[in-house]
Motif scaffolding. Sequence first.
Motif, PDB file in Angstrom:
ATOM      1  N   GLN A 210      11.471 -32.150   7.969  1.00  0.00           N
ATOM      2  CA  GLN A 210      11.036 -32.460   9.327  1.00  0.00           C
ATOM      3  C   GLN A 210      12.210 -33.060  10.070  1.00  0.00           C
ATOM      4  OE1 GLN A 210       7.549 -34.913   9.317  1.00  0.00           O
ATOM      5  NE2 GLN A 210       6.244 -33.097   9.349  1.00  0.00           N
TER       6      GLN A 210
ATOM      7  N   GLU B   6      -5.169 -36.756  17.037  1.00  0.00           N
ATOM      8  CA  GLU B   6      -4.245 -35.989  17.857  1.00  0.00           C
ATOM      9  C   GLU B   6      -3.518 -36.947  18.777  1.00  0.00           C
ATOM     10  OE1 GLU B   6      -5.227 -32.314  19.636  1.00  0.00           O
ATOM     11  OE2 GLU B   6      -6.961 -31.972  18.357  1.00  0.00           O
TER      12      GLU B   6
ATOM     13  N   ASP C 183       4.295 -39.859  12.788  1.00  0.00           N
ATOM     14  CA  ASP C 183       4.430 -39.160  11.508  1.00  0.00           C
ATOM     15  C   ASP C 183       4.484 -40.105  10.325  1.00  0.00           C
ATOM     16  OD1 ASP C 183       4.336 -36.645  12.546  1.00  0.00           O
ATOM     17  OD2 ASP C 183       6.498 -36.457  12.798  1.00  0.00           O
ATOM     18  N   SER C 184       4.560 -41.406  10.570  1.00  0.00           N
ATOM     19  CA  SER C 184       4.688 -42.296   9.417  1.00  0.00           C
ATOM     20  C   SER C 184       3.720 -43.470   9.415  1.00  0.00           C
ATOM     21  CB  SER C 184       6.126 -42.825   9.331  1.00  0.00           C
ATOM     22  OG  SER C 184       6.464 -43.513  10.515  1.00  0.00           O
TER      23      SER C 184
ATOM     24  N   ARG D 136      -3.626 -41.163   9.221  1.00  0.00           N
ATOM     25  CA  ARG D 136      -3.492 -39.773   8.782  1.00  0.00           C
ATOM     26  C   ARG D 136      -2.188 -39.549   8.026  1.00  0.00           C
ATOM     27  NH1 ARG D 136      -5.821 -34.681  10.917  1.00  0.00           N
ATOM     28  NH2 ARG D 136      -7.985 -35.254  11.205  1.00  0.00           N
ATOM     29  N   ALA D 137      -1.093 -40.053   8.581  1.00  0.00           N
ATOM     30  CA  ALA D 137       0.211 -39.867   7.940  1.00  0.00           C
ATOM     31  C   ALA D 137       0.224 -40.508   6.558  1.00  0.00           C
ATOM     32  CB  ALA D 137       1.313 -40.452   8.812  1.00  0.00           C
TER      33      ALA D 137
ATOM     34  N   GLU E  12      -1.804 -36.496   5.685  1.00  0.00           N
ATOM     35  CA  GLU E  12      -2.220 -35.488   6.662  1.00  0.00           C
ATOM     36  C   GLU E  12      -1.302 -35.572   7.879  1.00  0.00           C
ATOM     37  OE1 GLU E  12      -6.732 -35.414   7.121  1.00  0.00           O
ATOM     38  OE2 GLU E  12      -6.359 -37.235   5.984  1.00  0.00           O
ATOM     39  N   ARG E  13      -1.590 -34.775   8.878  1.00  0.00           N
ATOM     40  CA  ARG E  13      -0.746 -34.785  10.066  1.00  0.00           C
ATOM     41  C   ARG E  13      -1.563 -35.175  11.285  1.00  0.00           C
ATOM     42  NH1 ARG E  13       4.068 -31.885   9.874  1.00  0.00           N
ATOM     43  NH2 ARG E  13       3.973 -31.557  12.104  1.00  0.00           N
ATOM     44  N   VAL E  14      -0.913 -35.878  12.180  1.00  0.00           N
ATOM     45  CA  VAL E  14      -1.495 -36.101  13.496  1.00  0.00           C
ATOM     46  C   VAL E  14      -0.994 -34.934  14.347  1.00  0.00           C
ATOM     47  CG1 VAL E  14      -1.502 -37.583  15.517  1.00  0.00           C
ATOM     48  CG2 VAL E  14      -1.514 -38.596  13.247  1.00  0.00           C
ATOM     49  N   GLU E  15      -1.931 -34.220  14.952  1.00  0.00           N
ATOM     50  CA  GLU E  15      -1.492 -33.091  15.773  1.00  0.00           C
ATOM     51  C   GLU E  15      -0.867 -33.623  17.060  1.00  0.00           C
ATOM     52  OE1 GLU E  15      -3.417 -29.055  17.432  1.00  0.00           O
ATOM     53  OE2 GLU E  15      -4.400 -29.960  15.697  1.00  0.00           O
ATOM     54  N   LYS E  16       0.335 -33.175  17.357  1.00  0.00           N
ATOM     55  CA  LYS E  16       1.080 -33.773  18.461  1.00  0.00           C
ATOM     56  C   LYS E  16       1.326 -32.759  19.574  1.00  0.00           C
ATOM     57  CE  LYS E  16       4.352 -34.769  15.594  1.00  0.00           C
ATOM     58  NZ  LYS E  16       3.846 -34.460  14.273  1.00  0.00           N
TER      59      LYS E  16
ATOM     60  N   THR F 131       8.423 -30.283  19.404  1.00  0.00           N
ATOM     61  CA  THR F 131       6.967 -30.451  19.351  1.00  0.00           C
ATOM     62  C   THR F 131       6.371 -29.542  20.426  1.00  0.00           C
ATOM     63  OG1 THR F 131       7.306 -32.749  18.703  1.00  0.00           O
ATOM     64  CG2 THR F 131       5.136 -32.201  19.515  1.00  0.00           C
TER      65      THR F 131
END
Lengths: 231, 271
Positions: free
Chosen positions: A130, B137, B160-161, B165-166, B170-174, B203
Amino acid sequence: MVMSASAETVRPVIRLRGRSYVAFVFSPVVPIADWLSELDATLKGSPGFFVGKPIVLDLSAVDLSPLAITHLIKSIESRNIRVLGLEGVEQARLSLGMPPLLSGGRHCAVQEIEPEKPQLQQPTSLLLDQPVRSGQSIVFPDGDVTVLGAVSSGAEIVAGGSIHVYGALRGRAMAGINGNSAARIYCQKIEAELVAIDGYYQTAEQIDAALRGRAAQARLEGHSMKIVALN
Amino acid sequence: MAKVLVVTSGKGGVGKTTTTAAMGAALAQAGEKVVVVDFDVGLRNLDLVLGAERRVVFDLINVVHGVAKLPQALIRDKRLENLWLLPASQTKDKDALTEDGVGRVITELRKTFDWVVCDSPAGIERGAMLAMRYADEAIIVTNPEVSSVRDSDRIIGMLDSKTVRAENGERVEKHILITRYDPGRAARGEMLSIDDVLEILATPLLGIVPESQDVLRASNVGCPVTLNSPASAPARAYHDAMRRLLGEEVEMQIPSERKGLMNLLLGRRAA
């Protein structure tokens, strides 16, 4: 063979060295006849198991006369098992020709020792798939760092080995921090704030303007840093 | 499934509160049940932009501390029956929020609403962290200028950290929302181009909202721009962004300069 007559060269012919071995221990119990038949049953299951493996006979659980001991040893040896020594019995009960009395044996778990595999050298590299965002600092003193995205301005990568950036390098990249002057910095697009190898550095202002935005490689040549375009 | 959306930026003054109000209203207009939550504790602006400042009795801090029940603190919008506001406190300081407390409130809001839109305070301090903490999100509001873009980059790194979720892998939708875009200045090279912004932030783009007097006017009358002047360029941009957020494919409109007669006559002097 002719021996030299001079006194200095005479050495002891017999040299003594200590060594320890693992041996199986048999501990017979009374009645001996039953114990022997049980041994027979075990041998039937795996006939070759004791072949070539000397055993120690532990007589502490039984009270046998010298004659009975001789008889027991004979019985065991007739089953192709060699008695290396005796344990747990007084010296007085032993006669000449019997296996020697042993003492000081230590318990140990018998296990197959696997031949030691050569330790595989762990590959020391860090892969980041990333982008490295501004404000983030990646420190990896053990080897190379590979970044699949960009390194944002305000971010920094510190590596013991080389640094590879498959995106734009806008932040700081410091390679070879442990004195590795052979480390290099590669990037797809050089817009770095600072590149450094083994303490030698160039800031954005010193980097040739013609290189900006191009794929580039930085390495050390003696005490000066060279940044060249990668075509 | 309820979604928690955080509107964040890093840098102040880029239009987070305007965006929260406009997106919240747009989602409510589209039939979604929406609550907008003001996390800017100590300052409190979202109620003003929504024109609900005189109706605030209890606020987020009261709910977090258990002084008030959630339904007591929720303010229903007078124009849109699907839109609710959970205001911030102006009298308490930002340290009055706790992670557990915020978590409880968000969990409770998730049960009732389709969208929980959190208006984050600027900066990278506790308030901003708590606003993004439980997000599914994120809309990162960015102006086309270097300082805003750099701060957004930092915020994306934190999304992202540092979010739940991170931390769960998982991912936060950005999404990037570029606001205060001035086509004239962009054409003259006085602003970063859209491409530059997106290249740096790596992004996906949610929308481009042009700089407009309509936004200021709407704020001052206490009405989200998507309600106040729905035909205006920023309102249309927010509507498109909302539809993209809901998963629709909408063609991206890059605002262009309208050359009127007055502009032609005065354009040279305007800069």
